[in-house]
Design a protein around this motif. Sequence first.
Motif, PDB file in Angstrom:
ATOM      1  N   PHE A 117      57.444  59.444  51.396  1.00 28.22           N
ATOM      2  CA  PHE A 117      56.054  59.101  51.724  1.00 28.22           C
ATOM      3  C   PHE A 117      55.189  58.915  50.484  1.00 28.22           C
ATOM      4  CE2 PHE A 117      57.223  63.548  52.030  1.00 28.22           C
ATOM      5  CZ  PHE A 117      56.509  64.071  50.972  1.00 28.22           C
ATOM      6  N   MET A 155      48.679  68.240  40.872  1.00 25.80           N
ATOM      7  CA  MET A 155      49.103  67.552  42.088  1.00 25.80           C
ATOM      8  C   MET A 155      49.038  66.049  41.934  1.00 25.80           C
ATOM      9  SD  MET A 155      47.477  69.580  45.290  1.00 25.80           S
ATOM     10  CE  MET A 155      47.665  71.360  45.463  1.00 25.80           C
ATOM     11  N   GLY A 156      48.956  65.591  40.698  1.00 23.48           N
ATOM     12  CA  GLY A 156      48.934  64.150  40.465  1.00 23.48           C
ATOM     13  C   GLY A 156      50.360  63.613  40.410  1.00 23.48           C
ATOM     14  N   GLY A 158      54.040  63.098  39.394  1.00 25.96           N
ATOM     15  CA  GLY A 158      55.073  63.902  38.743  1.00 25.96           C
ATOM     16  C   GLY A 158      55.342  65.225  39.422  1.00 25.96           C
ATOM     17  N   GLU A 159      56.457  65.823  39.052  1.00 30.02           N
ATOM     18  CA  GLU A 159      56.838  67.134  39.579  1.00 30.02           C
ATOM     19  C   GLU A 159      56.703  68.145  38.435  1.00 30.02           C
ATOM     20  OE1 GLU A 159      57.594  68.911  42.317  1.00 30.02           O
ATOM     21  OE2 GLU A 159      58.025  70.534  40.926  1.00 30.02           O
ATOM     22  N   SER A 190      51.543  72.554  42.176  1.00 30.11           N
ATOM     23  CA  SER A 190      52.211  72.104  43.389  1.00 30.11           C
ATOM     24  C   SER A 190      53.637  71.644  43.089  1.00 30.11           C
ATOM     25  CB  SER A 190      51.408  70.948  43.991  1.00 30.11           C
ATOM     26  OG  SER A 190      52.000  70.494  45.184  1.00 30.11           O
ATOM     27  N   THR A 191      54.587  72.100  43.889  1.00 32.77           N
ATOM     28  CA  THR A 191      55.977  71.709  43.673  1.00 32.77           C
ATOM     29  C   THR A 191      56.644  71.271  44.976  1.00 32.77           C
ATOM     30  OG1 THR A 191      58.161  72.418  42.890  1.00 32.77           O
ATOM     31  CG2 THR A 191      56.786  74.110  43.920  1.00 32.77           C
ATOM     32  N   CYS A 192      57.619  70.362  44.830  1.00 29.14           N
ATOM     33  CA  CYS A 192      58.377  69.933  46.001  1.00 29.14           C
ATOM     34  C   CYS A 192      59.465  70.948  46.334  1.00 29.14           C
ATOM     35  CB  CYS A 192      58.985  68.558  45.755  1.00 29.14           C
ATOM     36  SG  CYS A 192      60.180  68.553  44.418  1.00 29.14           S
ATOM     37  N   SER A 213      55.184  72.060  48.619  1.00 29.48           N
ATOM     38  CA  SER A 213      55.152  70.896  49.506  1.00 29.48           C
ATOM     39  C   SER A 213      56.298  71.023  50.497  1.00 29.48           C
ATOM     40  CB  SER A 213      55.291  69.615  48.685  1.00 29.48           C
ATOM     41  OG  SER A 213      54.234  69.536  47.760  1.00 29.48           O
ATOM     42  N   HIS A 215      56.214  70.346  54.132  1.00 30.14           N
ATOM     43  CA  HIS A 215      56.177  69.129  54.955  1.00 30.14           C
ATOM     44  C   HIS A 215      57.102  69.098  56.167  1.00 30.14           C
ATOM     45  CE1 HIS A 215      53.568  67.651  51.894  1.00 30.14           C
ATOM     46  NE2 HIS A 215      54.480  67.202  51.073  1.00 30.14           N
ATOM     47  N   GLU A 255      51.878  72.981  51.638  1.00 27.88           N
ATOM     48  CA  GLU A 255      51.312  71.682  51.981  1.00 27.88           C
ATOM     49  C   GLU A 255      52.178  71.030  53.049  1.00 27.88           C
ATOM     50  OE1 GLU A 255      51.132  71.285  47.587  1.00 27.88           O
ATOM     51  OE2 GLU A 255      49.693  69.727  48.164  1.00 27.88           O
ATOM     52  N   LEU A 288      48.611  62.225  56.431  1.00 27.74           N
ATOM     53  CA  LEU A 288      49.385  61.355  55.530  1.00 27.74           C
ATOM     54  C   LEU A 288      48.557  60.167  55.078  1.00 27.74           C
ATOM     55  CD1 LEU A 288      52.442  60.841  54.513  1.00 27.74           C
ATOM     56  CD2 LEU A 288      52.422  59.055  56.250  1.00 27.74           C
ATOM     57  N   ASN A 289      48.637  59.909  53.775  1.00 26.05           N
ATOM     58  CA  ASN A 289      48.034  58.695  53.242  1.00 26.05           C
ATOM     59  C   ASN A 289      49.059  57.607  53.345  1.00 26.05           C
ATOM     60  OD1 ASN A 289      45.406  58.329  51.852  1.00 26.05           O
ATOM     61  ND2 ASN A 289      45.943  60.343  51.050  1.00 26.05           N
ATOM     62  N   CYS A 332      47.825  60.248  44.882  1.00 26.50           N
ATOM     63  CA  CYS A 332      49.211  60.214  44.407  1.00 26.50           C
ATOM     64  C   CYS A 332      49.808  58.886  43.995  1.00 26.50           C
ATOM     65  CB  CYS A 332      50.116  60.815  45.459  1.00 26.50           C
ATOM     66  SG  CYS A 332      49.851  62.543  45.578  1.00 26.50           S
TER      67      CYS A 332
HETATM   68  N1  SAH Z   1      55.476  66.867  42.835  1.00 30.14           N
HETATM   69  C1  SAH Z   1      54.576  67.873  43.267  1.00 30.14           C
HETATM   70  C2  SAH Z   1      53.129  67.585  42.971  1.00 30.14           C
HETATM   71  C3  SAH Z   1      52.610  66.186  43.130  1.00 30.14           C
HETATM   72  S1  SAH Z   1      52.384  65.543  44.765  1.00 30.14           S
HETATM   73  C4  SAH Z   1      54.783  68.175  44.738  1.00 30.14           C
HETATM   74  O1  SAH Z   1      55.636  67.558  45.339  1.00 30.14           O
HETATM   75  O2  SAH Z   1      54.146  69.080  45.252  1.00 30.14           O
HETATM   76  C5  SAH Z   1      51.005  66.401  45.443  1.00 30.14           C
HETATM   77  C6  SAH Z   1      51.058  66.542  46.945  1.00 30.14           C
HETATM   78  O3  SAH Z   1      50.770  65.306  47.608  1.00 30.14           O
HETATM   79  C7  SAH Z   1      52.405  66.994  47.460  1.00 30.14           C
HETATM   80  O4  SAH Z   1      52.244  67.933  48.476  1.00 30.14           O
HETATM   81  C8  SAH Z   1      52.958  65.696  48.011  1.00 30.14           C
HETATM   82  O5  SAH Z   1      53.994  65.925  48.926  1.00 30.14           O
HETATM   83  C9  SAH Z   1      51.717  65.088  48.631  1.00 30.14           C
HETATM   84  N2  SAH Z   1      51.812  63.668  48.924  1.00 30.14           N
HETATM   85  C10 SAH Z   1      52.482  62.702  48.275  1.00 30.14           C
HETATM   86  N3  SAH Z   1      52.325  61.507  48.863  1.00 30.14           N
HETATM   87  C11 SAH Z   1      51.514  61.704  49.915  1.00 30.14           C
HETATM   88  C12 SAH Z   1      50.970  60.860  50.919  1.00 30.14           C
HETATM   89  N4  SAH Z   1      51.256  59.565  50.959  1.00 30.14           N
HETATM   90  N5  SAH Z   1      50.172  61.424  51.837  1.00 30.14           N
HETATM   91  C13 SAH Z   1      49.875  62.734  51.815  1.00 30.14           C
HETATM   92  N6  SAH Z   1      50.348  63.589  50.894  1.00 30.14           N
HETATM   93  C14 SAH Z   1      51.164  63.085  49.948  1.00 30.14           C
END
Ligand code: SAH
Length: 343
Positions: A117, A155-156, A158-159, A190-192, A213, A215, A255, A288-289, A332
């Motif tokens: 996503f 939360m920009g 990258g991981e 924030s981490t996946c 994250s 999800h 998240e 979700l964006n 993101c």
């Molecule tokens: N890599 C890290 C941090 C960056 S992403 C992580 O995964 O947490 C920051 C957050 O935005 C994460 O929770 C990510 O899953 C979420 N994210 C990414 N794309 C998105 C989207 N299209 N809509 C909503 N949340 C999104």
Amino acid sequence: MMNHIKSMTLSEMEGVLKELGQPSFRARQLYTWLHKGARSYEEMTNLPKALRDALAEQYPICAPEVVRKQESKADGTIKYLWRLTDGNCVETVLMRYHYGNSVCISTEVGCRMGCAFCASTLGGLVRRLEPYEMLDQVLFTQVDSGLPVGHIVLMGIGEPLDNYDNVMRFLELVNSPEGMNISMRHISLSTCGLVPKIDELAEKKLQLTLSVSLHAPSDQIRDTIMPVNKAYPVQQLLEACRRYYKKTNRRISFEYAMIRGVNDTEEAAKQLIAQLKGLPAHVNLIPLNHVEESPLKPSTKQAVIRFQKLLEEAGIPATVRRTLGGDIDASCGQLRRKYTKET
Ligand code: SAH
């Protein structure tokens, strides 16, 4: 590579200046200048000219360039697209809250985690950011906008835990009393879900907020949207979260991006409630964006509210994230993606 002057800690800078025959108070002066966003040694008028020249020769400094700046008319959110010295671009978002201004910074150019996503991962990982390149995003957002920054979220693009050492050093810099002095309690990472790195971070016992994250409540769902789940499935991830809580005593923030028909059903809510049982947590529901390249769609408003209600009734605090900057591609990797496609 810590030889960039702005990636150095104060004591490392003292070492450098000592070699140049300088007393330690000079290091403090230099550190202060750099952490205020000085763009050249010329500005540092309280340093002797000869020293400034020597530093400029051995440790060139630079500032990222603003490629694009977009300001939301609705809520004042500002999004920056910066060009780094090697030509790569990253994004930073400044958000204005009642408690103060918060910046969302990137930790890598691109990302290799492959979440279905997410716009940031579409072109893969280009490279990791240096500590000073993360610091620069905070400094120059503050300088350019004229707004004081008191909170940071990683939360920009990258991981962060895939760039662990550089991120840890960035945290040390931004937290230092002689620098921006931003309290760990005002920082979220924030981490996946890179389990070994979550354990490593736990050992540091930092007072920051760990956001995971998640999800999805099951491997069945998570496997289809987050490749990282193949390496660290839900059970392992949540066990790591429990260990993290035990070590740090910090409540974890989960998240949960609400994806229509994928993870927003009543069944999913029930599974999530069962999974989080006994773990002090907070769930952040994010509509979700929609990303152009992806078939995934946001949940309906009703589905989000129903999901939140189920969690709340089960005693799990859940909030629906207010979406800021919807009119400026402020999520993101969207702006970088757009720019890369155009040029
Ligand atoms: N890599 C890290 C941090 C960056 S992403 C992580 O995964 O947490 C920051 C957050 O935005 C994460 O929770 C990510 O899953 C979420 N994210 C990414 N794309 C998105 C989207 N299209 N809509 C909503 N949340 C999104």
